[in-house]
Design a protein around this motif. Sequence first.
Motif, PDB file in Angstrom:
ATOM      1  N   THR A 145       0.716  -1.276  -0.068  1.00 53.86           N
ATOM      2  CA  THR A 145       0.056  -0.282   0.183  1.00 53.86           C
ATOM      3  C   THR A 145       0.934   1.265   0.027  1.00 53.86           C
ATOM      4  O   THR A 145       0.251   2.244  -0.744  1.00 53.86           O
ATOM      5  CB  THR A 145      -0.925  -0.018   0.957  1.00 53.86           C
ATOM      6  OG1 THR A 145      -0.153  -0.073   2.399  1.00 53.86           O
ATOM      7  CG2 THR A 145      -1.951  -1.189   1.167  1.00 53.86           C
ATOM      8  N   ARG A 146       2.101   1.378   0.810  1.00 53.91           N
ATOM      9  CA  ARG A 146       2.672   2.501   0.840  1.00 53.91           C
ATOM     10  C   ARG A 146       3.710   2.647  -0.392  1.00 53.91           C
ATOM     11  O   ARG A 146       4.104   3.622  -0.708  1.00 53.91           O
ATOM     12  CB  ARG A 146       3.342   2.622   2.215  1.00 53.91           C
ATOM     13  CG  ARG A 146       2.725   2.529   3.423  1.00 53.91           C
ATOM     14  CD  ARG A 146       1.460   3.451   3.488  1.00 53.91           C
ATOM     15  NE  ARG A 146       0.578   3.312   4.342  1.00 53.91           N
ATOM     16  CZ  ARG A 146      -0.445   3.891   4.629  1.00 53.91           C
ATOM     17  NH1 ARG A 146      -0.950   4.636   3.835  1.00 53.91           N
ATOM     18  NH2 ARG A 146      -1.207   3.762   5.703  1.00 53.91           N
ATOM     19  N   TRP A 220     -17.056  -3.768   6.237  1.00 53.60           N
ATOM     20  CA  TRP A 220     -15.763  -4.042   5.719  1.00 53.60           C
ATOM     21  C   TRP A 220     -15.625  -5.296   4.764  1.00 53.60           C
ATOM     22  O   TRP A 220     -14.900  -5.186   3.689  1.00 53.60           O
ATOM     23  CB  TRP A 220     -14.842  -4.622   6.792  1.00 53.60           C
ATOM     24  CG  TRP A 220     -13.521  -4.994   6.883  1.00 53.60           C
ATOM     25  CD1 TRP A 220     -12.225  -4.075   6.582  1.00 53.60           C
ATOM     26  CD2 TRP A 220     -12.654  -6.385   6.549  1.00 53.60           C
ATOM     27  NE1 TRP A 220     -11.122  -4.826   6.397  1.00 53.60           N
ATOM     28  CE2 TRP A 220     -11.463  -6.182   6.295  1.00 53.60           C
ATOM     29  CE3 TRP A 220     -13.251  -7.701   6.662  1.00 53.60           C
ATOM     30  CZ2 TRP A 220     -10.665  -7.357   6.213  1.00 53.60           C
ATOM     31  CZ3 TRP A 220     -12.697  -8.717   6.530  1.00 53.60           C
ATOM     32  CH2 TRP A 220     -11.089  -8.597   6.123  1.00 53.60           C
ATOM     33  N   HIS A 223     -16.437  -3.941   1.423  1.00 52.94           N
ATOM     34  CA  HIS A 223     -15.384  -3.089   0.901  1.00 52.94           C
ATOM     35  C   HIS A 223     -14.416  -3.941   0.184  1.00 52.94           C
ATOM     36  O   HIS A 223     -13.592  -3.535  -0.786  1.00 52.94           O
ATOM     37  CB  HIS A 223     -14.777  -2.221   1.943  1.00 52.94           C
ATOM     38  CG  HIS A 223     -15.807  -1.187   2.433  1.00 52.94           C
ATOM     39  ND1 HIS A 223     -15.403  -0.406   3.438  1.00 52.94           N
ATOM     40  CD2 HIS A 223     -16.812  -0.740   1.824  1.00 52.94           C
ATOM     41  CE1 HIS A 223     -16.516   0.621   3.656  1.00 52.94           C
ATOM     42  NE2 HIS A 223     -17.308   0.301   2.690  1.00 52.94           N
ATOM     43  N   LYS A 231     -10.600  -1.427  -8.019  1.00 62.84           N
ATOM     44  CA  LYS A 231      -9.968  -0.369  -7.241  1.00 62.84           C
ATOM     45  C   LYS A 231     -10.443   1.098  -7.322  1.00 62.84           C
ATOM     46  O   LYS A 231     -10.725   1.668  -6.368  1.00 62.84           O
ATOM     47  CB  LYS A 231      -8.664  -0.578  -7.075  1.00 62.84           C
ATOM     48  CG  LYS A 231      -8.142  -1.795  -6.421  1.00 62.84           C
ATOM     49  CD  LYS A 231      -6.550  -1.935  -6.571  1.00 62.84           C
ATOM     50  CE  LYS A 231      -5.958  -3.194  -5.905  1.00 62.84           C
ATOM     51  NZ  LYS A 231      -4.688  -3.302  -5.883  1.00 62.84           N
ATOM     52  N   ARG A 235     -12.481   3.673  -5.057  1.00 57.62           N
ATOM     53  CA  ARG A 235     -11.788   4.863  -4.480  1.00 57.62           C
ATOM     54  C   ARG A 235     -12.907   5.927  -4.646  1.00 57.62           C
ATOM     55  O   ARG A 235     -13.181   6.600  -3.947  1.00 57.62           O
ATOM     56  CB  ARG A 235     -10.669   5.015  -5.028  1.00 57.62           C
ATOM     57  CG  ARG A 235      -9.743   6.126  -4.591  1.00 57.62           C
ATOM     58  CD  ARG A 235      -8.701   6.274  -5.396  1.00 57.62           C
ATOM     59  NE  ARG A 235      -9.059   6.977  -6.697  1.00 57.62           N
ATOM     60  CZ  ARG A 235      -9.466   8.083  -7.142  1.00 57.62           C
ATOM     61  NH1 ARG A 235      -9.686   9.100  -6.198  1.00 57.62           N
ATOM     62  NH2 ARG A 235      -9.645   8.457  -8.408  1.00 57.62           N
ATOM     63  N   GLY A 238     -15.737   6.227  -2.328  1.00 56.60           N
ATOM     64  CA  GLY A 238     -15.632   6.760  -1.084  1.00 56.60           C
ATOM     65  C   GLY A 238     -14.787   5.870  -0.108  1.00 56.60           C
ATOM     66  O   GLY A 238     -14.388   6.108   1.071  1.00 56.60           O
ATOM     67  N   ILE A 239     -14.666   4.595  -0.763  1.00 59.83           N
ATOM     68  CA  ILE A 239     -13.632   3.624   0.053  1.00 59.83           C
ATOM     69  C   ILE A 239     -12.157   3.802   0.086  1.00 59.83           C
ATOM     70  O   ILE A 239     -11.673   4.338  -0.896  1.00 59.83           O
ATOM     71  CB  ILE A 239     -13.767   2.261  -0.692  1.00 59.83           C
ATOM     72  CG1 ILE A 239     -15.327   2.030  -0.688  1.00 59.83           C
ATOM     73  CG2 ILE A 239     -13.044   1.231   0.150  1.00 59.83           C
ATOM     74  CD1 ILE A 239     -15.587   0.530  -1.258  1.00 59.83           C
ATOM     75  N   ARG A 240     -11.609   3.615   1.246  1.00 59.08           N
ATOM     76  CA  ARG A 240     -10.070   4.119   1.441  1.00 59.08           C
ATOM     77  C   ARG A 240      -9.505   2.766   1.146  1.00 59.08           C
ATOM     78  O   ARG A 240      -9.395   1.922   1.837  1.00 59.08           O
ATOM     79  CB  ARG A 240      -9.992   4.417   2.853  1.00 59.08           C
ATOM     80  CG  ARG A 240     -10.815   5.892   3.142  1.00 59.08           C
ATOM     81  CD  ARG A 240     -10.560   6.451   4.566  1.00 59.08           C
ATOM     82  NE  ARG A 240      -9.175   7.017   4.612  1.00 59.08           N
ATOM     83  CZ  ARG A 240      -8.901   7.692   5.602  1.00 59.08           C
ATOM     84  NH1 ARG A 240      -9.446   7.822   6.761  1.00 59.08           N
ATOM     85  NH2 ARG A 240      -7.310   8.050   5.762  1.00 59.08           N
ATOM     86  N   VAL A 241      -9.098   2.587  -0.139  1.00 58.38           N
ATOM     87  CA  VAL A 241      -8.462   1.462  -0.589  1.00 58.38           C
ATOM     88  C   VAL A 241      -7.614   0.942  -0.011  1.00 58.38           C
ATOM     89  O   VAL A 241      -7.393  -0.123   0.515  1.00 58.38           O
ATOM     90  CB  VAL A 241      -8.271   1.807  -2.244  1.00 58.38           C
ATOM     91  CG1 VAL A 241      -7.501   0.501  -2.731  1.00 58.38           C
ATOM     92  CG2 VAL A 241      -9.541   1.695  -2.986  1.00 58.38           C
ATOM     93  N   ASN A 242      -6.390   1.976   0.362  1.00 59.12           N
ATOM     94  CA  ASN A 242      -5.123   1.115   1.005  1.00 59.12           C
ATOM     95  C   ASN A 242      -5.508   1.007   2.318  1.00 59.12           C
ATOM     96  O   ASN A 242      -4.773  -0.002   2.866  1.00 59.12           O
ATOM     97  CB  ASN A 242      -4.222   2.509   0.718  1.00 59.12           C
ATOM     98  CG  ASN A 242      -3.449   2.798  -0.334  1.00 59.12           C
ATOM     99  OD1 ASN A 242      -3.481   1.686  -1.172  1.00 59.12           O
ATOM    100  ND2 ASN A 242      -2.762   3.834  -0.608  1.00 59.12           N
ATOM    101  N   ARG A 243      -6.430   1.749   3.112  1.00 59.26           N
ATOM    102  CA  ARG A 243      -6.563   1.121   4.471  1.00 59.26           C
ATOM    103  C   ARG A 243      -7.172  -0.308   4.628  1.00 59.26           C
ATOM    104  O   ARG A 243      -7.152  -1.215   5.106  1.00 59.26           O
ATOM    105  CB  ARG A 243      -7.543   2.253   5.197  1.00 59.26           C
ATOM    106  CG  ARG A 243      -8.097   1.906   6.497  1.00 59.26           C
ATOM    107  CD  ARG A 243      -8.989   2.726   6.857  1.00 59.26           C
ATOM    108  NE  ARG A 243      -8.001   3.893   7.557  1.00 59.26           N
ATOM    109  CZ  ARG A 243      -8.479   4.966   8.225  1.00 59.26           C
ATOM    110  NH1 ARG A 243      -9.710   5.024   8.608  1.00 59.26           N
ATOM    111  NH2 ARG A 243      -7.710   5.818   8.591  1.00 59.26           N
TER     112      ARG A 243
END
Length: 350
Positions: A145-146, A220, A223, A231, A235, A238-243
Amino acid sequence: MSDTSTPTPQADPPTSALHLADAFLSRQTPAMRVRALLYRYPAISPAIVLVVAVIVFGVINPRFLAPNNLSLITQQVAVIGTLGVAQTLVILTAGIDLSVGAAMVLSSVVIGNAAAGMGVPGILALLVGLVAGILTGLINGVLVTRLNLPPFIVTLGTLSIFTALTLLLSNGATVQGNKLPDIVTWTGTTFHLGVDVTYGVLMMILLYVVLAFTLGRTAWGRHVYAVGDDKEAARLSGIRVNRVLLSVYVVAGAVVALAAWIQIGRDFGSSPNAAVDANLNAITAVVIGGTSLFGGRGNIWGTLLGALIVGVFRNGLALAGLDVLYQTLAVGILVIVAVSIDQWIRKVRK
């Protein structure tokens, strides 16, 4: 003379939703209908394969259906099935984790060394192993993710890292079960339920119940499916994909630690050389179970059916007198066939 003939009435074109659906279904071939059914219910095909395999192997060798042998299959499936849960979560997000087997062995060695080598109480040793499993998932998740690295490359690298750490911590030595607290080997204890079943098998089933509810009934879970399906669309909604991705890898790491506990109970000890083919079997179970390698489609119960198929095939082929080499060959063929079927089913979306 005027034309007095009555014009032939013309049938109205089907305009209602029901008429349009009927018209569409009437144009579908049987193959298209089967494909649509398998797309909607992906667990159907592994269920059929499992039933056929049990019947065939039972006919080939009557010992296959003996209670002791069925008990052995369930114990083998406990480890594969638990790892399959971790792998399913990752694959649902359109990723793959090649390191789950190595992470499980690392967690088991951490538990064994903490309990036997350092004299840590059993419960605390299990918690240390849980932390180790979560850390393996966290490392994978952060790298994906990072740093935006492909999951295949990340987990291929961590596979080697976790394997090296396992050998460094254990010095290549096995910790025998008689040196471990009872709670650490408790998952290998059996109770009678028609056949002898270990508590590790019971834990695996409870895990499936919890994850089935979580994936099907919580935000969850929705998501996770959304991220795997698309993906960018997730996104934009509104879904925080990386989280979501990071949480999936962390949860998978916790499940891996549970698999390590079950593995210790099954082997009555922790060994750096345990479950060398666990990762292949876990991926096989997930794919055979109907979870798409492209993400967004699958059912956790299908993974359990896939794990049972792997266990049944390996056990049945062994009873048939085939070498381990041919058992591995059969598992490889199952993977290719399952992926081919998945590709065929995915055409429903086109």
